[in-house]
Write a protein that holds these residues in place. Structure first.
Motif, short mmCIF file in Angstrom:
data_model
loop_
_atom_site.label_atom_id
_atom_site.label_comp_id
_atom_site.label_asym_id
_atom_site.label_seq_id
_atom_site.Cartn_x
_atom_site.Cartn_y
_atom_site.Cartn_z
N VAL A 149 0.84 -1.20 0.00
CA VAL A 149 0.00 0.00 0.00
C VAL A 149 0.87 1.25 0.00
CG1 VAL A 149 -1.85 1.24 1.19
CG2 VAL A 149 -1.75 -1.26 1.31
N GLY A 150 0.48 2.23 -0.80
CA GLY A 150 1.19 3.51 -0.81
C GLY A 150 0.59 4.43 -1.85
N GLU A 151 0.84 5.70 -1.70
CA GLU A 151 0.38 6.66 -2.69
C GLU A 151 1.26 6.59 -3.93
OE1 GLU A 151 -1.61 10.35 -0.82
OE2 GLU A 151 0.21 10.04 0.36
N GLY B 112 4.05 7.06 -6.57
CA GLY B 112 5.45 7.43 -6.46
C GLY B 112 6.14 6.93 -5.21
N MET B 113 5.48 6.07 -4.43
CA MET B 113 6.08 5.59 -3.18
C MET B 113 6.90 4.31 -3.37
SD MET B 113 5.48 7.72 -0.71
CE MET B 113 5.72 9.02 -1.93
N GLY B 114 6.94 3.76 -4.58
CA GLY B 114 7.79 2.59 -4.83
C GLY B 114 7.07 1.26 -4.77
N LYS B 115 5.74 1.26 -4.94
CA LYS B 115 4.99 0.00 -4.89
C LYS B 115 5.40 -0.94 -6.02
CE LYS B 115 0.94 1.97 -5.23
NZ LYS B 115 1.41 3.37 -5.37
N THR B 116 5.47 -0.40 -7.23
CA THR B 116 5.84 -1.22 -8.38
C THR B 116 7.26 -1.74 -8.25
OG1 THR B 116 4.31 -0.02 -9.83
CG2 THR B 116 6.09 -1.23 -10.89
N THR B 117 8.16 -0.90 -7.77
CA THR B 117 9.56 -1.30 -7.60
C THR B 117 9.66 -2.47 -6.62
OG1 THR B 117 10.35 0.93 -8.07
CG2 THR B 117 11.84 -0.52 -6.87
N LEU B 118 8.95 -2.38 -5.50
CA LEU B 118 8.97 -3.47 -4.52
C LEU B 118 8.36 -4.73 -5.11
CD1 LEU B 118 9.41 -4.74 -1.79
CD2 LEU B 118 7.33 -3.58 -0.95
N LEU B 119 7.22 -4.61 -5.77
CA LEU B 119 6.57 -5.78 -6.36
C LEU B 119 7.51 -6.47 -7.35
CD1 LEU B 119 3.58 -7.08 -6.38
CD2 LEU B 119 3.44 -6.06 -8.65
N GLY B 120 8.18 -5.67 -8.19
CA GLY B 120 9.09 -6.24 -9.17
C GLY B 120 10.24 -6.99 -8.53
N ASN B 121 10.76 -6.47 -7.42
CA ASN B 121 11.87 -7.14 -6.74
C ASN B 121 11.43 -8.43 -6.05
OD1 ASN B 121 14.73 -5.66 -6.47
ND2 ASN B 121 13.14 -4.11 -6.78
N VAL C 233 2.02 -4.33 3.62
CA VAL C 233 3.20 -3.46 3.67
C VAL C 233 2.76 -2.04 3.35
CG1 VAL C 233 5.42 -2.91 2.62
CG2 VAL C 233 4.81 -5.29 3.02
N PHE C 234 3.10 -1.10 4.21
CA PHE C 234 2.80 0.31 3.97
C PHE C 234 4.08 1.04 3.59
CE2 PHE C 234 -0.69 -0.88 6.84
CZ PHE C 234 -1.78 -0.34 6.17
N LEU C 235 4.03 1.75 2.46
CA LEU C 235 5.17 2.55 1.99
C LEU C 235 4.84 4.03 2.13
CD1 LEU C 235 5.99 0.63 -1.32
CD2 LEU C 235 7.19 0.43 0.85
N SER C 236 5.81 4.81 2.58
CA SER C 236 5.58 6.26 2.71
C SER C 236 6.91 6.98 2.84
CB SER C 236 4.69 6.57 3.92
OG SER C 236 5.38 6.27 5.12
N GLN C 237 6.85 8.31 2.76
CA GLN C 237 8.01 9.15 3.04
C GLN C 237 7.97 9.53 4.52
OE1 GLN C 237 7.31 12.09 -0.25
NE2 GLN C 237 9.54 12.10 -0.34
N ALA D 221 13.69 9.53 0.42
CA ALA D 221 13.23 8.41 -0.40
C ALA D 221 12.14 7.64 0.35
CB ALA D 221 14.40 7.49 -0.72
N PRO D 222 11.08 7.24 -0.33
CA PRO D 222 10.04 6.43 0.32
C PRO D 222 10.62 5.09 0.78
CG PRO D 222 9.29 7.28 -1.80
CD PRO D 222 10.76 7.53 -1.73
N ARG D 223 10.05 4.55 1.84
CA ARG D 223 10.52 3.26 2.33
C ARG D 223 9.39 2.57 3.08
NH1 ARG D 223 14.92 5.63 6.69
NH2 ARG D 223 13.47 6.65 8.11
N VAL D 224 9.66 1.34 3.50
CA VAL D 224 8.66 0.59 4.26
C VAL D 224 8.50 1.22 5.63
CG1 VAL D 224 8.12 -1.62 5.32
CG2 VAL D 224 9.12 -1.56 3.03
N GLU D 225 7.31 1.71 5.89
CA GLU D 225 7.02 2.30 7.19
C GLU D 225 6.51 1.24 8.17
OE1 GLU D 225 3.98 5.67 9.10
OE2 GLU D 225 3.77 5.00 7.03
#
Length: 424
Positions: free
Chosen positions: A232-234, A236-245, A372-376, A382-386
């Motif tokens: 979960v994240g707004e 630009g918070m890196g959701k797609t990047t995390l999913l891809g990894n 997983v919640f992502l935020s700044q 840089a956004p990260r796992v909160e």
């Protein structure tokens, strides 16, 4: 007509300012003026030709079309260009038409992560994770903006005007972007947001400062366990990047469905089948749902979805309720557990308004137990796992229990005392 002979000092001039003579030396043009003339000729030849637009996803085809337009202008104006000048001309025309013209430099700037287009004159960019700043560029007219959007989207076979709302992933200037558009009849002209991914994919190894080994290990255990996961994240918070990894940890028979094809191809293992949503006709969500349905029919062990937005009533609930496929998905929203519970419940009820809340809660508890919640944590960072949490029942209510928490000022995520379902 072309020649490799350059006048004295001509090679020292900026290319766009070079003066080009006709064969009779009776007229002189700047190379930039020739560029504008070729663009006008190309648009004249192709405007309204949907049959041609569908062929421009092939780079050889579109470059040949540009070459044909350039050759026509050069021949009819009796111009003399060197090989270097013609090469520059063809590349500039290509970038202007198929890389959004005045935005081509912004697309090639690795520090720019977002471009906001309010209208043809109001453009802003975001550097890194900073604030949006005005960008000194403008399209000639609203029609000019629409034309360039038409040609850019033609690269992935999407037609402007199929729907007032479009969300498409494509590659421009060798960079994966997500283009979100709103246009007529909802708006008088097109506006939108372009989210730019890095030229090279961000891997866990490159992001070790925001994904330390303890965090990577915990996420890997979730995927290997077969449990479902929501990221979960707004925007630009890196959701797609995390999913891809996380795809590297998937079982042999895995599917990934993308709304906008933003995951870098090098992050998708060979054992993963990719389904991309291309809204050529009809509503984009229907195209996205059809890809989810196609993936489900192949009966994969796991399905990764980027991203669920709450309007997938034909597939979201059936996927969770009627299959045992592991689901890992991104969901756009703020880091707010109560709002997430409400948003997911509303999305599920679109399939059946009579569903009791108890049944919805049980499905979330059993099929998507981890979140997983992502935020700044700080402005400009840089956004990260909160937070990593798990659903649990407490006095008849579904709540989220925190498992790993990364608070402001901490060097890394801290494990709470709450037992994880992974250890049961």
């Amino acid at each position: 007509m072309m020649t490799d002979e350059l006048n004295n000092g001509k090679s020292l001039e900026p290319m766009h300012k070079r003066l080009i003579e006709d064969a009779y030396r009776s007229r002189t043009f700047s190379l930039d003026a020739v560029r504008e003339r070729v663009i006008a000729q190309f648009l004249l030849e192709t405007s309204g030709r949907d049959d041609l637009l569908t062929t421009y996803a092939d780079e050889k085809v579109r470059r040949q079309a540009i070459r044909d337009a350039a050759e026509y202008v050069i021949a009819t104006e009796y111009l003399i260009l060197s090989t270097e000048e013609k090469r520059w001309l063809l590349q500039q025309v290509h970038d202007d038409i198929f890389q959004l013209g005045v935005l081509s430099n912004a697309l090639q700037d690795p520090t720019i992560t977002e471009i906001s287009i309010s209208n043809r004159q109001e453009i802003a960019v975001r550097h890194g994770f900073g604030e949006l700043e005005p960008y000194d560029a403008a399209f000639d007219s609203s029609n000019h903006l629409e034309q360039l959007l038409t040609y850019a989207l033609a690269l992935v076979g999407v037609q402007v005007g199929t729907d007032p709302f479009l969300e498409v992933g494509l590659t421009l200037a060798k960079r994966i972007i997500r283009l979100s558009l709103t246009g007529p009849p909802v708006m008088p002209s097109y506006s939108g947001l372009i989210r730019l991914h890095p030229f090279e994919p961000l891997t866990f190894e490159k992001m070790s400062d925001i994904y330390p080994e303890t965090l990577q290990d915990f996420l890997q255990r979730i995927i290997l366990s077969g449990y479902g996961l929501i990221i979960v994240g707004e925007g630009g918070m890196g959701k797609t990047t995390l999913l891809g990894n996380l795809l590297q940890f998937t079982p042999p028979n895995t599917a990934v469905v993308q709304r906008a094809a933003e995951i870098h191809p090098t992050l998708i293992p060979l054992h993963v089948t990719a389904y991309n949503s291309i809204p050529k006709q009809g509503h984009p969500t229907l195209a996205f749902e059809s890809q989810i349905q196609a993936a489900i029919q192949q009966q994969p062990l796991a399905i990764f979805i980027d991203e669920i937005q709450g309007d997938e009533e034909k597939t979201f609930w059936p996927l969770l309720h009627a299959t045992n496929i592991q689901v890992v998905m991104t969901f756009r929203g703020r880091s707010n557990p109560r709002r997430l519970h409400s948003a997911l419940s509303m999305a599920i009820r679109k399939a059946d308004r009579a569903l009791p809340q108890e049944e919805i809660d049980q499905v979330l508890l059993n099929r998507l137990p981890f979140v997983v919640f992502l935020s700044q944590l700080e402005a400009g960072s840089a956004p990260r796992v909160e937070l990593i949490s798990q659903w649990a029942m407490s006095e008849g209510n579904l709540i989220l229990e925190p498992l790993l928490v990364w608070s402001k000022g901490q060097a890394g995520p801290q494990r709470t005392h709450i037992p994880s379902r992974l250890s049961l």
